[in-house]
Design a protein around this motif. Structure first.
Motif, short mmCIF file in Angstrom:
data_model
loop_
_atom_site.label_atom_id
_atom_site.label_comp_id
_atom_site.label_asym_id
_atom_site.label_seq_id
_atom_site.Cartn_x
_atom_site.Cartn_y
_atom_site.Cartn_z
N ASN A 376 0.82 -1.16 -0.04
CA ASN A 376 -0.03 -0.06 0.02
C ASN A 376 0.81 1.41 0.02
OD1 ASN A 376 -2.94 -0.85 0.06
ND2 ASN A 376 -2.24 -1.87 1.66
N LEU A 377 1.88 1.31 -0.90
CA LEU A 377 2.86 2.40 -0.81
C LEU A 377 2.95 2.99 -2.24
CD1 LEU A 377 5.86 1.15 1.15
CD2 LEU A 377 4.46 3.15 1.83
N TYR A 378 2.92 2.08 -3.32
CA TYR A 378 3.02 2.57 -4.65
C TYR A 378 2.08 2.71 -5.35
CZ TYR A 378 7.99 2.54 -3.11
OH TYR A 378 9.37 2.65 -2.40
N GLY A 379 1.96 3.53 -6.21
CA GLY A 379 0.74 3.69 -7.09
C GLY A 379 0.90 3.40 -8.67
N GLN A 380 -0.11 3.71 -9.51
CA GLN A 380 -0.05 3.01 -10.70
C GLN A 380 0.95 3.99 -11.67
OE1 GLN A 380 -3.82 4.51 -12.09
NE2 GLN A 380 -3.90 3.38 -13.82
N GLY A 381 1.47 3.19 -12.49
CA GLY A 381 2.80 3.72 -13.50
C GLY A 381 3.86 2.74 -13.55
N ASP A 382 4.93 3.28 -14.42
CA ASP A 382 6.12 2.48 -14.79
C ASP A 382 7.12 3.25 -14.13
OD1 ASP A 382 4.97 0.27 -16.38
OD2 ASP A 382 3.92 1.87 -17.32
N LEU A 383 8.23 2.72 -13.84
CA LEU A 383 9.30 3.34 -13.73
C LEU A 383 9.42 4.40 -12.68
CD1 LEU A 383 10.81 3.56 -17.55
CD2 LEU A 383 11.60 1.85 -15.57
N TYR A 386 3.78 8.25 -12.51
CA TYR A 386 2.58 7.85 -12.53
C TYR A 386 2.24 8.04 -13.86
CZ TYR A 386 -2.26 8.67 -12.51
OH TYR A 386 -3.66 8.31 -12.52
N GLN A 387 1.42 7.03 -14.33
CA GLN A 387 0.72 7.04 -15.65
C GLN A 387 -0.76 6.59 -15.39
OE1 GLN A 387 2.58 4.34 -18.53
NE2 GLN A 387 4.26 5.68 -18.46
N SER A 388 -1.57 7.57 -16.02
CA SER A 388 -3.12 7.12 -15.70
C SER A 388 -3.40 5.92 -16.46
CB SER A 388 -3.87 8.45 -16.10
OG SER A 388 -3.73 8.67 -17.32
N GLY A 389 -2.72 5.61 -17.54
CA GLY A 389 -3.29 4.55 -18.22
C GLY A 389 -2.42 3.35 -18.34
N SER A 390 -1.73 3.13 -17.04
CA SER A 390 -0.92 2.06 -16.68
C SER A 390 -1.79 0.95 -16.19
CB SER A 390 0.11 2.44 -15.94
OG SER A 390 0.80 1.33 -15.28
N ALA A 391 -1.50 -0.30 -16.32
CA ALA A 391 -1.98 -1.30 -15.62
C ALA A 391 -1.04 -1.83 -14.34
CB ALA A 391 -2.15 -2.61 -16.37
N TYR A 392 0.05 -1.07 -14.22
CA TYR A 392 1.17 -1.79 -13.25
C TYR A 392 0.89 -0.69 -12.09
CZ TYR A 392 2.73 -3.90 -17.29
OH TYR A 392 2.76 -4.86 -18.47
N ALA A 393 1.43 -1.21 -10.93
CA ALA A 393 1.86 -0.55 -9.84
C ALA A 393 3.03 -0.15 -9.39
CB ALA A 393 0.95 -1.12 -8.60
N TRP A 394 3.85 0.01 -10.63
CA TRP A 394 5.41 0.51 -10.43
C TRP A 394 5.58 1.91 -10.40
CZ3 TRP A 394 8.29 -3.30 -8.89
CH2 TRP A 394 8.04 -4.56 -9.10
N GLY A 395 4.48 2.91 -10.22
CA GLY A 395 4.46 4.26 -10.21
C GLY A 395 5.07 4.71 -8.85
N PRO A 396 4.81 6.01 -8.62
CA PRO A 396 5.41 6.75 -7.37
C PRO A 396 4.86 6.42 -6.13
CG PRO A 396 4.17 8.16 -8.60
CD PRO A 396 4.00 6.85 -9.37
N GLY A 1001 3.47 -5.43 -9.53
CA GLY A 1001 4.10 -4.66 -8.65
C GLY A 1001 3.08 -4.40 -7.40
N LEU A 1002 2.25 -5.46 -7.17
CA LEU A 1002 1.00 -5.21 -6.25
C LEU A 1002 1.52 -5.78 -5.00
CD1 LEU A 1002 -1.63 -6.12 -8.90
CD2 LEU A 1002 -1.31 -3.74 -7.90
N SER A 1003 2.21 -6.67 -4.87
CA SER A 1003 2.44 -7.63 -3.51
C SER A 1003 3.64 -6.77 -2.78
CB SER A 1003 2.59 -8.76 -3.86
OG SER A 1003 3.88 -9.11 -4.26
N LYS A 1004 3.67 -7.18 -1.44
CA LYS A 1004 4.76 -6.42 -0.59
C LYS A 1004 5.91 -6.90 -0.92
CE LYS A 1004 1.89 -5.64 3.59
NZ LYS A 1004 1.07 -6.42 4.43
N SER B 318 3.99 -0.22 -25.30
CA SER B 318 2.46 -0.57 -24.93
C SER B 318 1.73 0.53 -24.48
CB SER B 318 2.52 -1.79 -24.12
OG SER B 318 3.00 -1.25 -22.78
N ALA B 319 2.39 1.57 -23.78
CA ALA B 319 1.79 2.81 -23.18
C ALA B 319 1.42 3.62 -24.58
CB ALA B 319 2.82 3.45 -22.28
N GLN B 320 2.28 3.64 -25.38
CA GLN B 320 1.76 4.38 -26.63
C GLN B 320 0.79 3.74 -27.30
OE1 GLN B 320 5.87 4.28 -28.27
NE2 GLN B 320 6.46 6.22 -27.49
N ARG B 321 0.63 2.44 -27.49
CA ARG B 321 -0.34 1.94 -28.04
C ARG B 321 -1.76 1.99 -27.22
NH1 ARG B 321 3.61 -2.33 -28.83
NH2 ARG B 321 2.61 -3.45 -27.45
N THR B 322 -2.21 3.44 -27.07
CA THR B 322 -3.13 3.43 -26.00
C THR B 322 -4.32 3.25 -26.76
OG1 THR B 322 -3.53 5.81 -26.61
CG2 THR B 322 -2.06 5.17 -24.80
#
Lengths: 1143, 546
Positions: A376-383, A386-396, A1001-1004, B318-322
């Motif tokens: 419960n620390l990191y949000g959506q995104g990559d690297l 934050y990216q609103s369209g990301s499926a990942y939780a590798w955000g800030p 990036g969802l689990s502890k 993949s992010a660009q292929r929105t």
């Protein structure tokens, strides 16, 4: 034991010998029409007394009874009777002997003269005659005794056998529990015996009126169990292991799928639920997996008839008993389907003695128990961005910063929100489920005809919204004595079950569990619940944060609300059975049954369902399955002497099974959006399969013989003819033989501390036929082109197929001490299943994809131990404590000459379920880390461990090392408390859920090293020894994201890291129940009121893998074992049960 | 009396046994599915549908054949299409074993089986013309497989064994030539036959057309191997031309379609995750090519809009292929209306197997190489453009075609804008439409191959093979590579063998890799005919995104 033997001189036709018959017949007065002119003509030299009696009977109908310690009927005499009377002849025979006789109706009883009782002989009746007797015997002197037999609850017991100790004089109780018996002597000891109850002896005197209370047999060895073909047998006589389960618990701590209630209660039985939600199926395996092609699940038999293999819609309220026949030995008589054991269910019948109405209400509440360790620390995104369209939780890190909303809704463009952790966003999807069940049962009957009616209404809801179930079940059963000799047993059972939105399992667009588990940690429930928006064309579309990023991902709330499915199941079972008593000990049963299942389903996918149905789809499926069974059984039971008893049976069975299926869908696009009709399509797709009929015809015979109820021998033999095998091998025979010895009965001075000491051993073979259509290669027509397409299917036929064969040996012992207070049952078994029918994969370049073949030899070897104790029994206080333990090893001895290894399935590329020569059945193979010859993990220059190029790492089998259960009941007067704890030791589960959680990036586990600095084998996975490709120490740091995205990649997960132990201990069941005092209930004008509070699956006492319930699989097939993929959370349930018996 | 009862009782099982043995008589018919036919009962009347099946599924197929194999690999590696689905990572050079597996399995378990069956059946029943046609059809469908993988299962196909060995690509190609030899010989002796009649979905049993198609295939195969065996290439090409190839558009090999066997694009445009590439835009827009509007729709939605023709670079992240791109809302172009689902007004057009235009471009290259093709490179080049234009864009007037042929238009730069990223997309090349007979060999080759690439719009596997063979059209570097060992400026050279071969046919596939493939089983190992020196390939680094 008395050596005395009463012989009946040549019975009349149709009235064969039964020791207690004499007394019974004496009680009736009009069995024979009078034969007044009873005169005898008989001449002969040196003929036996027995033949004198025979002639007497043939000419007059008089039957002579005598104890052969009084009279040697082989004594030779010379006779010359012409027109002589019966007393003449009797007097002649007993002349010079210390005998007298009495005549009652047409029966003549010879007995010892009673010196001290002048009355006894009657007035001049039968003194030491000289060959001529004048008078006919007057009414004999006898001593009537009568009484009533009841059970512990004070209910009368009918059919209780009452015998005079030391003789065969006896009777049985009528429907009111009453009996009358005439004793030849003034006092005596009566023995009361009744199946399932303790035998009781009672001293009676003249003119006695007695009331006897029988108590239930506490020693399980006195149990009567229902074995193959509906035969009731004393458990102590069995030569193999069975275990029966109390049916009361099934309706108190109710499970919608009744099989789940057996968890932890039966040694050697393994039950795994699937993730399908309310009403879902379960996988049931007895004594381990053995079938490469099949699913290793047992046969279900209801009232002697094999059913269509769906136990989940059976109504536990109707069960009178469940008995688990664990191995082929027990089930050999069921043939083909029973090589994996059988579960024998007997439903209730009406009772002759009284009318009964009983009402049973249950309410159960299910609660999701989430154990997955979400971060419960990191949000959506990559690297880290934050990216609103990301499926990942590798955000800030989520600190409440303002971020752009992910919505696609043009009217909400530009919205922002404060990003903060949403620790409950997963659990918000689930709610409490419930089951409400009401059952009403009525039983009514006379001695000749009994009726039982039961109706159950069950309503349930799963832990996922909109997943509901409604089940209505009716049972009507009537048993009728049509004539003295002909009995009818008929049954109709109808079940209607509607299931809405059964949960799709595993990684699937339609599985909301997958969608919610993989939701980034910052998505707010209230946002996710706005799962649709109006697009420019005025059409509702799915609103989702990352459309298309992962090919199986959608908004969980969309899936829940806009991919709807309904399933309607109609099941009818009808059975008629007639039993005709050809003679007293010979009867013929003829039975027919029809089991039919209609299953109709539909699925509605709304416009906007990503990937699978972007323009909506409507699908309808129908299936129709039926099972016709007709059989007969001829049974003959005979007591050869006091020492020897036997019964033999011969029967036959015709079984016909088919199912056809039809499905249709609208194709890829609905013409009018969100209007669900098959005609709303340009390109409807339909398919119909007329099914795969199977016809098996069988003849069988079996017999049991025992000596002094101490040594038992059973033999069975069955021959099947199967429609699916080639003509030269479609007929196959298989036998079984078993023996058991009760040492305590056999050895005269066996220590009294043993209530029983039994050894048993048996050997069985069971044959099994093939699925239909394996003998030829087929081609399929399909539409298209000018004249259609014709396509050969991919399976090469095998015209040399032989039946499968299971050979099973088991041996065991039972010992009971202290009048059943302590009992131990031990079984060892070894089963080899050979000649297995399965397909082996061929390279497609061979022109076919697989080949049917016979081969394989799978060995299941294991032990089962049951320990039953009653540690305390003081007055009304009783504490029962039972343990069970089982261990099995399933070894693949051989696969096939062409191929030593068969891949049964590849589950999400994390688990290849493999059958390989010399290995455990179902070892799982997966991608793993590459190691050098010293076992060190090789780390590449980029700091990531190298991954094997194929699924070559063996992580072991799902089969546990052992399983055990403890169940206990503590009762005091009307109050009882019981619980079941079960334990599973070992067994491997590949956790695909976990692989996904780390990937996204969802689990502890993914919290550490987000900014890098993870050195594999050093500060990260420090228990791994590593080496770089150049032979150096690994010092290259990696980020958590690059590491977990590689290891958890859903298309090639490194399963070695996600192989988890299935060890766990849990409180499976706890119940407390109270029967209201009789004084209270009678004031309420009811017979009995019982209230129970129950809990199921309450909590894990320990588990080695948090968040993983190894019992929840995806599907019920063999390869579903050891694979966990987006299973819904474990549920615990609590409930209350109220049972009211009206009189 | 009592005896009688026992006897009766005892008779029952015996009687039952008698009944049972009687009942087993229907077992054979019971064990026969009602909705299937047995392989052994296929006869000349059901042979036609068997061949139709091999034609349709051999060339188009279902999800496994077309979508997973061709669309997700060839169509993007040829840079005709770009994928817009965020999950489709093959465009970023990531291998997807399960897609390849499905493609491989789909080919070998259906069309290969059926063509083999028809071949064997017709051979056994003396149906010579049918046998010859089946053999010819075997060539293009196996050609695609060997072009994808290199060594494949070919001569040993259908052995029914647990191991099936591979053939080297060289031997497969040489077998093709001899198969065509024998088939054409047979057909020339049976010119009045109508093999398979109207079950033949390509030529309806027209033997003359099959002969011309066979010769055209020979020309294609010959050209494909020119860098591996120039002598054989020339010999076979000249032989093909001398024997008579597809002369004009009426001789085109076109696979007919119906509502129940759709053209492959039509099957998938309801999702439409494939759209116009930047390469397309640069070439077609720069050339002011009338075929642009025949192939593509304007951006603005799945079924087309009015936002102009906008291509996307290959290998977007993949992010660009929105989803905005995927739904076309961003303005990117999807295929033209004729390939949309029938419900959206599509016309489900026939699928070209081989066209007169392609034959002309092959002859042009032959002539460029100094072979005897019966004309000059320029004349064949111009004729090829004319045929292609007449086929794809029939409304274009002859004058407009001539003006196009004469034009000195060159590919244009492609503006950024659809995805919010700064791409560096210069003109794809500087060649003109007008044939530059005085230019260097490579320039002339680039012109010929580029025009052929345009014509191969619906045969992207051929376009990808030609791009691998010659390096043309140049295309662009991809935006992102998920495979650290494959630079964005690379061309994917082949597909890796599927995992099912490693588990079901491991001995043979390992032998193929070690003995026949000439390199590791990865996407950068070059197949046998792919032998042009890498130094002769155009450098794509100018289009790398900084």
């Amino acid at each position: 034991m008395s050596k005395g033997l009463i012989k009946i001189a040549r019975s009349r036709p149709g009235y064969s010998i039964a020791p207690f018959l004499f007394a019974l017949l004496l009680a009736h007065s009009s069995l024979y029409a009078s034969q007044d002119s009873a005169y005898v003509n008989l001449q002969g030299k040196r003929i036996t007394i027995a033949s004198v009696f025979k002639a007497l009977q043939q000419q007059t109908g008089y039957i002579v009874f005598y104890d052969n310690s009084l009279l040697n009927d082989q004594e030779k005499v010379d006779v010359n009777f012409l027109h002589s009377s019966v007393p003449d002849i009797i007097s002649f025979v007993i002349n010079g002997k210390d005998l007298t006789y009495v005549v009652k109706e047409r029966f003549i009883l010879l007995k010892k003269k009673q010196q001290a009782a002048p009355k006894a002989g009657g007035n001049g009746a039968a003194g030491a005659g000289n060959g001529t007797v004048n008078g006919v015997a007057t009414a004999p002197q006898d001593f009537p005794v009568s009484g009533v037999v009841k059970n512990a609850e004070g209910e009368p017991l009918s059919g209780v056998s009452v015998t005079l100790k030391g003789t065969r004089i006896g009777t049985s109780t009528n429907v009111r529990g009453e009996f009358t018996l005439t004793l030849p002597t003034e006092t005596g000891v009566l023995i009361f015996s009744y199946v399932g109850y303790e035998k009781q002896e009672l001293k009676v005197g003249r003119e006695s009126k007695v009331t006897v209370k029988l108590v239930m047999a506490s020693n399980s060895l006195n149990q009567i169990v229902v074995t193959a073909l509906g035969l009731r047998q004393e458990k102590k006589s069995l030569t193999y292991a069975t275990q029966s389960v109390s049916t009361e618990q099934l309706t108190e701590a109710r499970e919608l799928n009744v099989m789940n209630s057996l968890e932890g209660k039966v040694a050697g039985l393994s039950i795994s639920q699937n993730g399908g939600g309310v009403g879902g199926a379960s996988r049931v395996v007895l004594r381990g997996n053995r079938s490469i092609f099949g699913d290793s699940q047992p046969l279900y038999v209801v009232d002697g008839v094999p059913t269509i293999g769906y136990p989940e819609d059976l109504d536990p309220d109707n069960f009178a008993s469940i008995n688990v026949l664990k191995g082929a030995n027990a089930a050999a008589l069921y043939g083909s389907d029973a090589q994996n054991g059988a579960i024998i269910i007997t439903t209730k019948k009406g009772r002759a003695d009284r009318n009964m109405i009983s009402v049973n209400n249950t309410f159960m509440l299910q609660q999701a128990d989430m154990g997955l360790p979400f971060q419960n620390l990191y949000g959506q995104g990559d690297l880290g961005a934050y990216q609103s369209g990301s499926a990942y939780a590798w955000g800030p890190q989520m600190t409440g910063q303002t971020v752009a909303s992910w919505t696609l809704d043009p009217s909400r463009a530009g919205e922002t929100y404060a990003m903060s952790p949403q620790p409950h966003n997963v659990m918000d999807l689930f709610h409490n489920g419930y089951t409400i069940s009401s059952n009403v049962q009525m039983s009514t009957g006379t001695e000749k005809s009994q009726t039982f009616f039961s109706m159950t209404s069950t309503e349930g809801s799963g832990i996922l919204p909109l997943n509901t179930l409604l089940r209505e079940s009716f049972l009507l059963r009537t048993t009728n004595k049509l004539t003295d000799k002909l009995t009818l047993d008929a049954k109709m059972n109808y079940t209607l079950q509607n299931t809405n939105n059964p949960t799709r399992e595993s990684a699937d667009n339609y599985n909301p569990v997958q969608q919610i588990y993989t939701m980034p940690r910052n998505i707010r429930t209230k946002d996710a619940k706005r799962y649709e928006y109006l697009n420019a064309n005025g059409l509702l579309q799915q609103d989702y944060w990352a459309p298309g990023v992962v090919s199986t991902a959608e908004n969980p709330y969309w899936v829940l609300n806009r991919n709807l499915s309904y399933d309607k199941l109609n099941r009818f079972t009808g059975m008629v059975s007639l039993t005709y008593d050809l003679a007293k000990d010979l009867n013929l049963m003829v039975r027919g049954s029809y089991d039919r299942l209609n299953d109709n389903g539909q699925q509605m996918d709304y416009d906007g369902t990503l990937v699978r149905a972007p323009y909506g789809r409507y699908t309808v499926t129908k299936s129709f399955t039926y099972n016709l069974n007709s059989d007969f059984l001829l049974s003959y039971t005979r007591k050869l002497s006091d020492d020897w008893k036997f019964d033999v049976h011969a029967g036959g069975n015709l079984k016909y099974v088919n199912n056809d299926t039809m499905s249709a869908n609208t194709g890829v696009a609905l013409l009018v959006p969100n209007f669900f009709s098959l005609s709303n399509s340009n390109l409807p797709v339909t398919s119909y399969s007329p099914g795969a009929p199977l016809d098996i015809q069988s003849l069988y015979a079996f017999g049991n013989i025992n000596w002094r109820e101490a040594v038992y021998l059973s033999v069975t033999g069955r021959n099947d003819w199967s429609s699916t095998l080639p003509a030269n091998s479609r007929s196959y025979f298989y036998p079984s033989v078993g023996a058991s010895v009760l040492l305590n009965s056999l050895i005269p001075d066996f220590p009294k501390v043993f209530s029983i000491a039994k050894l048993r051993a048996s050997y069985a073979k069971v044959g099994s036929s093939a699925p239909p259509f394996m003998l030829q290669r087929f081609a399929t027509f399909s539409s298209g082109g000018t004249n259609g397409f014709l396509q050969l299917n991919g399976i090469l036929p095998n015209t040399e197929l032989k039946p499968e064969q299971t050979t099973s040996t088991e041996a065991g012992f039972n010992v009971g001490f202290f009048k059943g207070r302590l009992g131990l049952d031990f079984t060892y078994y070894n089963t080899n299943t050979g000649n297995q029918l399965f397909t082996i994969s061929l390279p497609v370049g061979s022109g076919a994809s697989s080949l049917y073949t016979n081969g394989g030899d799978v060995r299941n070897r294991g032990v089962e131990i049951e320990l039953n104790t009653v540690p305390v029994e003081v007055g009304h206080f009783r504490w029962e404590l039972d343990f069970n333990f089982s261990h099995v090893r399933n070894t693949v001895v051989r696969v096939s000459d062409q191929r030593p290894k068969v891949i049964v399935a590849n589950q999400s590329y994390i688990s290849q379920y493999v059958i390989q020569q010399g290995k455990n059945f179902g070892d799982m193979y997966t991608f793993g880390l590459v190691r050098d010859s010293l076992g060190r993990v090789i780390v590449a220059a980029n700091g990531l461990p190298e991954i094997t190029s194929s699924q070559s790492v063996d992580v072991g089998t799902y089969t546990p090392d052992w399983m055990g259960g403890i169940s206990s009941t503590i009762s005091y007067k009307n109050l009882s408390f019981s619980f079941v704890i079960d334990h599973r030791q070992g067994g491997v589960v590949e956790d695909y859920t976990d692989a996904n959680l780390v990937y996204f990036g969802l689990s502890k586990a993914t919290v550490n090293g987000r900014n890098g600095g993870l050195v594999f084998g050093q500060n990260f996975f420090s228990n791994y020894k590593t080496v770089t490709t150049t032979g150096k120490e690994n010092t290259t740091p990696v980020t958590a994201e690059s590491f977990w995205k590689t290891m958890g990649n859903p298309s090639i997960p490194v399963g070695e890291l996600f192989a988890r132990s299935g060890t766990n201990t849990r409180l499976r069941e706890a119940a407390i129940s109270y029967s209201l005092p009789r004084t209270f209930s009678s004031r309420m004008h009811v017979a009995n009121i019982k209230v129970s509070l129950v809990g199921r699956n309450l909590f894990f006492i320990s588990r080695s893998t948090p968040g993983l319930d190894p019992d929840i699989l995806t599907g019920t097939g063999t390869a579903s074992e050891g694979f966990s993929s987006f299973a819904p959370p474990t549920t615990r349930s609590f409930g209350a049960n109220l049972k009211v018996d009206l009189k | 009396m009592s005896i009688k009862k026992y006897v009766v009782a005892g008779m029952l099982p015996v009687a039952m046994a008698a009944v049972l043995t009687g009942c087993t008589k229907n077992f054979d018919s019971l064990n026969m599915p009602q909705n299937l036919v047995t392989a052994s009962s296929i006869n000349s009347s059901t042979l036609g549908p068997s061949f139709s099946d091999a034609e349709y599924y051999g060339f188009i197929g279902n999800t496994g054949g077309w979508e997973l194999m061709h669309e997700l690999h060839a169509s993007i590696y040829s840079q005709i299409f770009t994928t817009t689905s965020a999950g489709f990572t093959t465009d970023e050079f990531e291998e997807n074993a399960s897609w390849v597996d499905a493609g491989w399995t789909s080919f070998y378990s259906n069309p290969a089986v059926m063509i083999n069956f028809v071949k064997n059946y017709t051979a056994a029943h003396n149906m010579a013309p049918e046998n010859a046609v089946a053999k010819i059809w075997e060539v293009p469908i196996f050609e695609r497989m060997t072009d994808f993988f290199g060594p494949i299962i070919f001569s040993q196909f259908g052995n029914g064994q647990t191991s099936v060995s591979y053939d080297s690509q060289e031997s497969v190609y040489k077998s093709f030539f001899s198969i065509l030899d024998s088939a054409v010989t047979v057909l020339q002796q049976n010119t009045s036959a109508k093999p398979f009649g109207n079950s033949d979905l390509v030529y309806s049993g027209n033997v003359g057309r099959w002969i011309a198609f066979a010769n055209s295939l020979r020309l294609r195969l010959a050209m494909r191997i020119v860098y591996a065996d120039a002598t054989l290439a020339q010999q076979e090409a000249e032989k093909a031309v001398a024997a008579g190839t597809i002369a004009d558009n009426t001789g085109n090999a076109l696979l007919s379609t119906t509502a129940n066997n759709l053209d492959y694009l039509t099957q998938w445009t309801y999702i439409n995750p494939f759209c116009m590439s930047a390469t397309d835009q640069s070439i077609l827009e720069g050339f002011q090519d009338p075929r642009l509007t025949a192939f593509w729709a304007q951006g603005g939605g799945r079924t087309g809009g009015n936002m102009g023709y906008n291509g996307l670079r290959n290998g977007l992240t993949s992010a660009q292929r929105t989803s905005a791109i995927r739904s076309g809302a961003a303005g990117n172009s999807f295929v033209a209306k004729q390939w949309l689902p029938l419900a959206d007004g599509g016309s489900n057009p026939y699928v070209p197997v081989m066209t007169a235009a392609e034959v002309c471009f092959l002859k042009a290259e032959g002539a460029l190489r100094g072979w005897n093709m019966g004309g000059t490179a320029e004349s064949f080049y111009n004729q090829g453009i004319t045929y292609s234009m007449e086929y794809w864009s029939p409304s274009t007037s002859p004058a407009a075609i001539n003006a196009y042929i004469a034009s000195t238009n060159t590919p244009s730069a492609v503006p950024d804008g659809i995805v919010a990223a700064s791409f560096n997309t210069p003109p794809e090349s500087n060649i003109t439409v007008a044939y530059e007979s005085g230019a260097s060999f490579e320039t002339q080759l680039e012109q010929i191959i580029t025009q052929k690439w345009i014509d191969l719009f619906l045969s992207p596997w051929e376009a990808w093979a030609e791009r691998r063979r010659t390096g043309y059209p140049r295309g662009y570097a991809i935006i992102s590579s998920l495979n650290p060992s494959i630079p964005v400026t690379s061309i994917i050279r082949r597909m890796v063998y599927p995992p099912s071969e490693y588990s079901n046919n491991s001995t043979a596939v390992n032998a193929a890799v070690s003995g026949l493939l000439n390199g590791p089983d990865n996407t950068m190992t070059r197949v046998w005919w792919d032998q042009k020196p890498l130094t002769d390939y155009p450098d794509l680094s100018s289009s790398v995104v900084p």
